[in-house]
Design an enzyme around this catalytic site. Sequence first.
Site, PDB file in Angstrom:
ATOM      1  N   GLU A  28       0.858  -1.194   0.000  1.00  0.00           N
ATOM      2  CA  GLU A  28       0.000   0.000   0.000  1.00  0.00           C
ATOM      3  C   GLU A  28       0.892   1.241   0.000  1.00  0.00           C
ATOM      4  O   GLU A  28       2.024   1.203   0.504  1.00  0.00           O
ATOM      5  CB  GLU A  28      -0.880  -0.023   1.268  1.00  0.00           C
ATOM      6  CG  GLU A  28      -1.733   1.217   1.434  1.00  0.00           C
ATOM      7  CD  GLU A  28      -2.790   1.077   2.533  1.00  0.00           C
ATOM      8  OE1 GLU A  28      -2.815   0.044   3.240  1.00  0.00           O
ATOM      9  OE2 GLU A  28      -3.591   2.020   2.688  1.00  0.00           O
ATOM     10  N   ASN A  73      -6.610   1.444   2.865  1.00  0.00           N
ATOM     11  CA  ASN A  73      -7.346   2.685   3.102  1.00  0.00           C
ATOM     12  C   ASN A  73      -6.944   3.774   2.104  1.00  0.00           C
ATOM     13  O   ASN A  73      -7.743   4.647   1.759  1.00  0.00           O
ATOM     14  CB  ASN A  73      -7.098   3.167   4.532  1.00  0.00           C
ATOM     15  CG  ASN A  73      -7.614   2.182   5.571  1.00  0.00           C
ATOM     16  OD1 ASN A  73      -8.454   1.340   5.281  1.00  0.00           O
ATOM     17  ND2 ASN A  73      -7.112   2.275   6.796  1.00  0.00           N
ATOM     18  N   ASN A 173     -12.165  -0.880  -0.621  1.00  0.00           N
ATOM     19  CA  ASN A 173     -11.469  -1.448   0.535  1.00  0.00           C
ATOM     20  C   ASN A 173     -12.217  -1.119   1.814  1.00  0.00           C
ATOM     21  O   ASN A 173     -12.555   0.053   2.044  1.00  0.00           O
ATOM     22  CB  ASN A 173     -10.056  -0.859   0.624  1.00  0.00           C
ATOM     23  CG  ASN A 173      -9.322  -1.328   1.867  1.00  0.00           C
ATOM     24  OD1 ASN A 173      -8.953  -2.494   1.972  1.00  0.00           O
ATOM     25  ND2 ASN A 173      -9.134  -0.425   2.830  1.00  0.00           N
ATOM     26  N   GLU A 174     -12.492  -2.137   2.616  1.00  0.00           N
ATOM     27  CA  GLU A 174     -13.072  -1.952   3.968  1.00  0.00           C
ATOM     28  C   GLU A 174     -14.129  -0.853   3.991  1.00  0.00           C
ATOM     29  O   GLU A 174     -14.056   0.075   4.814  1.00  0.00           O
ATOM     30  CB  GLU A 174     -11.955  -1.656   4.982  1.00  0.00           C
ATOM     31  CG  GLU A 174     -10.999  -2.818   5.136  1.00  0.00           C
ATOM     32  CD  GLU A 174     -10.026  -2.696   6.309  1.00  0.00           C
ATOM     33  OE1 GLU A 174      -9.915  -1.596   6.896  1.00  0.00           O
ATOM     34  OE2 GLU A 174      -9.376  -3.711   6.627  1.00  0.00           O
ATOM     35  N   GLU A 293      -6.166  -9.360   3.428  1.00  0.00           N
ATOM     36  CA  GLU A 293      -5.299  -8.749   4.445  1.00  0.00           C
ATOM     37  C   GLU A 293      -5.288  -9.677   5.644  1.00  0.00           C
ATOM     38  O   GLU A 293      -6.353  -9.931   6.234  1.00  0.00           O
ATOM     39  CB  GLU A 293      -5.801  -7.364   4.875  1.00  0.00           C
ATOM     40  CG  GLU A 293      -5.625  -6.302   3.816  1.00  0.00           C
ATOM     41  CD  GLU A 293      -5.965  -4.896   4.314  1.00  0.00           C
ATOM     42  OE1 GLU A 293      -5.762  -4.601   5.519  1.00  0.00           O
ATOM     43  OE2 GLU A 293      -6.458  -4.106   3.491  1.00  0.00           O
TER      44      GLU A 293
HETATM   45  O1  AHR Z   1      -2.841  -2.869   6.099  1.00  0.00           O
HETATM   46  C1  AHR Z   1      -3.046  -1.669   6.773  1.00  0.00           C
HETATM   47  C2  AHR Z   1      -4.489  -1.203   6.752  1.00  0.00           C
HETATM   48  O2  AHR Z   1      -5.284  -2.128   7.457  1.00  0.00           O
HETATM   49  C3  AHR Z   1      -5.146  -1.132   5.403  1.00  0.00           C
HETATM   50  O3  AHR Z   1      -4.913   0.078   4.769  1.00  0.00           O
HETATM   51  C4  AHR Z   1      -6.590  -1.284   5.725  1.00  0.00           C
HETATM   52  O4  AHR Z   1      -7.318  -1.868   4.680  1.00  0.00           O
HETATM   53  C5  AHR Z   1      -6.617  -2.090   6.995  1.00  0.00           C
HETATM   54  O5  AHR Z   1      -7.430  -1.544   7.950  1.00  0.00           O
END
Ligand code: AHR
Length: 502
Positions: A28, A73, A173-174, A293
Amino acid sequence: MTIRANMLVDKHFTVSAVDPRVYGSFIEHLGRAVYGGIYDPGHPTADASGFRQDALEAIRALQVPIIRYPGGNFVSGYNWEDGVGPKSERPRSLELAWWTTETNQIGTNEFADWAKLAGTEVMMAVNLGTRGIDAARNLVEYCNHPSGSRWSDLRIAHGYREPHRFKTWCLGNEMDGPWQIGAKTAVEYGRLANETAKAMRWVDPTIELVACGSSSRGMPTFADWEATVLDLTYDQVDYLSLHAYYNNNEGDTANFLARSLDLDQFIQSVAAICDYVQAKKRSKKKIMLSLDEWNVWNSIGSSRADERWQIAPPEFEDVYTHEDALAVGCFLITILKNADRVKMACIAQLINTIAPIMTETGGPLWLQSTYYPLLHASNYGRGTVLLANVDSPKYDAKDYTDVPYLESVCVFDEATEQLTIFAVNRHLEETMTLDVDVRSFGSLRLIEHLVLANDDLKAVNTKETPNRVVPASGGQTAVDQGRISTRLSRASWNVIRLQVTK
Ligand code: AHR
């Protein structure tokens, strides 16, 4: 004193083929993963593109088949157009997920170049936080359409005649997390993900799509989120994501090493929800899981960088102990035991940020304890997972009962005729004697027994002492007429590699 365990496997009774993508990872734009990690133009080993060759070497050894990018994120505020074209013209952006300044010196094309060098595929994520259908379908067109359209011709103008042909795409994502830029309810997300998926597939029908599951099993909306999102996206998506992080911040190692039972239950619950929606829709299609993840994360929940708008400040640079490596080993075994459902899994992350590989910007690289179980699993855990009948003594921990001291899985590689047993002895004091009945394989010869053991559960590798937690060959294993007899040191990770000889 020793404890005793037994295991029986039969080559005819299998769980599933291992999808190699379960040995995936994640990079990331966070901390020094990209800048200072894979990209460090001032580094003595950097190539003409600024990519560190020492990092590439450590990553190639892991044989990582797929890497998720660019977030996390980060992706929920990312304008992909800022990261393509002449570098000198790229804007600096205020990055709201981590409160940093993003220089955009690495973007989609550079990452595609780097991925080729690393021998890996890209799992691309699109922004469904601040953006939506239009940006996502344009990105697919930019990356995957051959030529003759606005965005594909722009890629060509940027020096990339051949399309990248990224196959796997994450729809955001999330999106359930209040910390996410543009967080959504399950209905809001499900509708947007479905419409975005349709448009992306109309641009390139060959892509595979991953819908966001919950950010963790602990989210208040867990399970309802999965059911609603799948209800709204079922025909358009192929995978549902799971994210799972664990740590031993409470200082209870026996409980920590049992956390893979939580991961197992999490996987099985999400599979059950997928099957519930399948049943409800009377669909023939089965949704597979992308654990995109997972890791030990000790600094989870700690705030973003103290000072805002720095460029690539060090963040979440967890230092991993021997016991963290054991936990990672247990998680890998759990992923393999669920190989019929988990088709992709990405350790989060790969370099510098909660990572098995560490670098100093401009300086050396070293490998954390957690690098080794990954290395072994990815290198030797290819083939088919066998059903195992395991008989192990058990213990009760704070949050779990009946935790087997033995965590183990067997993988048979038909191509090389090699059988590999991965095993963790969770017992913190006692050696384990393990007998494995593999008579259905006929004759076997021991190739090697690799062991990661340490007198100190809290031992770590650092820049100064990079070899305090490293595996050694020479574990005690004997093979006699299809019966394996082995000793697993207390608190150890073991890889027993065998060759079928007839
Ligand atoms: O991997 C770190 C963060 O953890 C990522 O950005 C997010 O998707 C998760 O909360």
